[in-house]
Design a protein around this motif. Structure first.
Motif, mmCIF file in Angstrom:
data_model
loop_
_atom_site.group_PDB
_atom_site.id
_atom_site.type_symbol
_atom_site.label_atom_id
_atom_site.label_comp_id
_atom_site.label_asym_id
_atom_site.label_seq_id
_atom_site.Cartn_x
_atom_site.Cartn_y
_atom_site.Cartn_z
ATOM 1 N N PHE A 1 0.852 -1.180 0.000
ATOM 2 C CA PHE A 1 0.000 0.000 0.000
ATOM 3 C C PHE A 1 0.890 1.233 0.000
ATOM 4 N N ALA A 2 0.388 2.308 -0.561
ATOM 5 C CA ALA A 2 1.124 3.561 -0.608
ATOM 6 C C ALA A 2 0.249 4.649 0.022
ATOM 7 N N VAL A 3 0.786 5.295 1.048
ATOM 8 C CA VAL A 3 0.068 6.362 1.734
ATOM 9 C C VAL A 3 0.642 7.691 1.260
ATOM 10 N N ASP A 4 -0.218 8.583 0.824
ATOM 11 C CA ASP A 4 0.193 9.916 0.384
ATOM 12 C C ASP A 4 1.002 10.576 1.508
ATOM 13 N N VAL A 5 2.243 10.999 1.209
ATOM 14 C CA VAL A 5 3.088 11.580 2.259
ATOM 15 C C VAL A 5 2.493 12.871 2.824
ATOM 16 N N GLY A 6 1.613 13.510 2.078
ATOM 17 C CA GLY A 6 0.954 14.716 2.586
ATOM 18 C C GLY A 6 0.063 14.443 3.780
ATOM 19 N N LEU A 7 -0.340 13.172 3.968
ATOM 20 C CA LEU A 7 -1.177 12.795 5.109
ATOM 21 C C LEU A 7 -0.360 12.343 6.314
ATOM 22 N N VAL A 8 0.885 11.943 6.094
ATOM 23 C CA VAL A 8 1.715 11.359 7.153
ATOM 24 C C VAL A 8 2.317 12.451 8.029
ATOM 25 N N ARG A 9 2.135 12.290 9.348
ATOM 26 C CA ARG A 9 2.717 13.228 10.315
ATOM 27 C C ARG A 9 3.940 12.649 10.998
ATOM 28 N N GLU A 10 3.920 11.355 11.306
ATOM 29 C CA GLU A 10 5.083 10.694 11.897
ATOM 30 C C GLU A 10 4.879 9.186 11.887
ATOM 31 N N ARG B 1 4.738 -0.903 12.734
ATOM 32 C CA ARG B 1 4.830 0.536 13.016
ATOM 33 C C ARG B 1 3.423 1.129 13.018
ATOM 34 N N PHE B 2 3.291 2.263 13.707
ATOM 35 C CA PHE B 2 2.065 3.058 13.666
ATOM 36 C C PHE B 2 2.379 4.286 12.823
ATOM 37 N N ILE B 3 1.594 4.491 11.784
ATOM 38 C CA ILE B 3 1.750 5.667 10.930
ATOM 39 C C ILE B 3 0.696 6.670 11.365
ATOM 40 N N VAL B 4 1.140 7.777 11.934
ATOM 41 C CA VAL B 4 0.203 8.809 12.377
ATOM 42 C C VAL B 4 -0.100 9.689 11.174
ATOM 43 N N THR B 5 -1.388 9.707 10.803
ATOM 44 C CA THR B 5 -1.833 10.481 9.649
ATOM 45 C C THR B 5 -2.776 11.586 10.105
ATOM 46 N N GLU B 6 -2.933 12.576 9.274
ATOM 47 C CA GLU B 6 -3.921 13.630 9.522
ATOM 48 C C GLU B 6 -4.906 13.608 8.363
ATOM 49 N N ASP C 1 -15.049 16.210 7.821
ATOM 50 C CA ASP C 1 -15.993 17.332 7.787
ATOM 51 C C ASP C 1 -15.296 18.664 8.038
ATOM 52 N N GLY C 2 -14.141 18.850 7.397
ATOM 53 C CA GLY C 2 -13.417 20.106 7.512
ATOM 54 C C GLY C 2 -12.526 20.210 8.738
ATOM 55 N N VAL C 3 -12.465 19.176 9.561
ATOM 56 C CA VAL C 3 -11.648 19.201 10.777
ATOM 57 C C VAL C 3 -10.479 18.229 10.612
ATOM 58 N N PRO C 4 -9.221 18.723 10.639
ATOM 59 C CA PRO C 4 -8.072 17.823 10.557
ATOM 60 C C PRO C 4 -8.027 16.932 11.796
ATOM 61 N N THR C 5 -7.935 15.605 11.587
ATOM 62 C CA THR C 5 -7.991 14.640 12.680
ATOM 63 C C THR C 5 -6.826 13.665 12.564
ATOM 64 N N LEU C 6 -6.141 13.438 13.685
ATOM 65 C CA LEU C 6 -5.045 12.476 13.704
ATOM 66 C C LEU C 6 -5.598 11.066 13.866
ATOM 67 N N ILE C 7 -5.065 10.139 13.069
ATOM 68 C CA ILE C 7 -5.412 8.719 13.152
ATOM 69 C C ILE C 7 -4.132 7.934 12.929
ATOM 70 N N PRO D 1 -4.735 3.752 -1.127
ATOM 71 C CA PRO D 1 -6.093 3.806 -0.571
ATOM 72 C C PRO D 1 -6.632 5.230 -0.520
ATOM 73 N N ASN D 2 -7.941 5.343 -0.573
ATOM 74 C CA ASN D 2 -8.614 6.625 -0.421
ATOM 75 C C ASN D 2 -8.955 6.772 1.061
ATOM 76 N N MET D 3 -8.061 7.370 1.830
ATOM 77 C CA MET D 3 -8.194 7.435 3.289
ATOM 78 C C MET D 3 -9.468 8.155 3.733
ATOM 79 N N GLU D 4 -9.842 9.209 3.038
ATOM 80 C CA GLU D 4 -11.048 9.933 3.433
ATOM 81 C C GLU D 4 -12.273 9.036 3.355
ATOM 82 N N ARG D 5 -12.384 8.259 2.299
ATOM 83 C CA ARG D 5 -13.550 7.363 2.154
ATOM 84 C C ARG D 5 -13.487 6.201 3.128
ATOM 85 N N ILE D 6 -12.301 5.710 3.402
ATOM 86 C CA ILE D 6 -12.164 4.602 4.353
ATOM 87 C C ILE D 6 -12.654 4.998 5.733
#
Length: 156
Positions: free
Chosen positions: A29-38, A87-92, A96-102, A149-154
């Motif tokens: 799987f490839a996660v967009d680096v723009g979503l990855v925080r740490e 590993r845990f990949i912390v994403t943002e 609904d317009g609110v940035p959320t860490l997952i 993956p489409n993280m927003e839809r997931i």
């Protein structure tokens, strides 16, 4: 490949994409680096009663409560025990317009790389064992296909 298709703001065939390559079991799987925080080593996960099926609990990330998602559950894959490579990949992700860490559980983090625009294709309508709305597109990395993956839809 369709170059006129637009996937989450990225025109297929027009722009390359920086991604973090991760393994879930034997799938890439490839996660967009723009979503990855740490990226974190595994830490204890506190289970939450009544959580959604693929959310396995919460962790503390520098004093913030962060939900942990196991995409293996979301994609109906077998769940593996934590290993030395987990590993845990912390994403943002925007909810609904609110940035959320997952935090997302990965069996292994491989590298940060670029998926060339020419290798991006829409997910096929047949032959996939995952829900197509969860797949942003399929790319090519080295000699393997990789799912973006489409993280927003997931998560929505």
């Amino acid at each position: 490949m369709t170059t006129a298709s637009s996937i989450a703001g990225t025109e297929l065939g027009t722009e390359s994409m920086q991604v973090l390559m991760v393994a879930l079991q034997s799938e890439l799987f490839a996660v967009d680096v723009g979503l990855v925080r740490e990226i974190l080593d595994p830490v204890p996960v506190t289970e939450v009663p009544g959580e959604r099926g693929f959310l396995s609990g919460i962790i503390n990330v520098r004093g913030k409560v962060v939900p942990v998602a196991d995409l293996r559950k979301r994609f109906d894959m077998e769940i593996a025990d934590t290993s030395i490579d987990t590993r845990f990949i912390v994403t943002e992700i925007d909810f609904d317009g609110v940035p959320t860490l997952i935090a997302i559980v990965a069996d292994k983090v491989l590298e940060v790389t670029e998926i060339p625009a020419a290798s991006m294709e829409e997910a096929p309508k047949i032959g996939m064992h995952w829900r197509p709305e969860f797949i942003r597109f399929i790319g090519k990395w080295k000699d393997d296909f990789v799912v973006v993956p489409n993280m927003e839809r997931i998560f929505n």
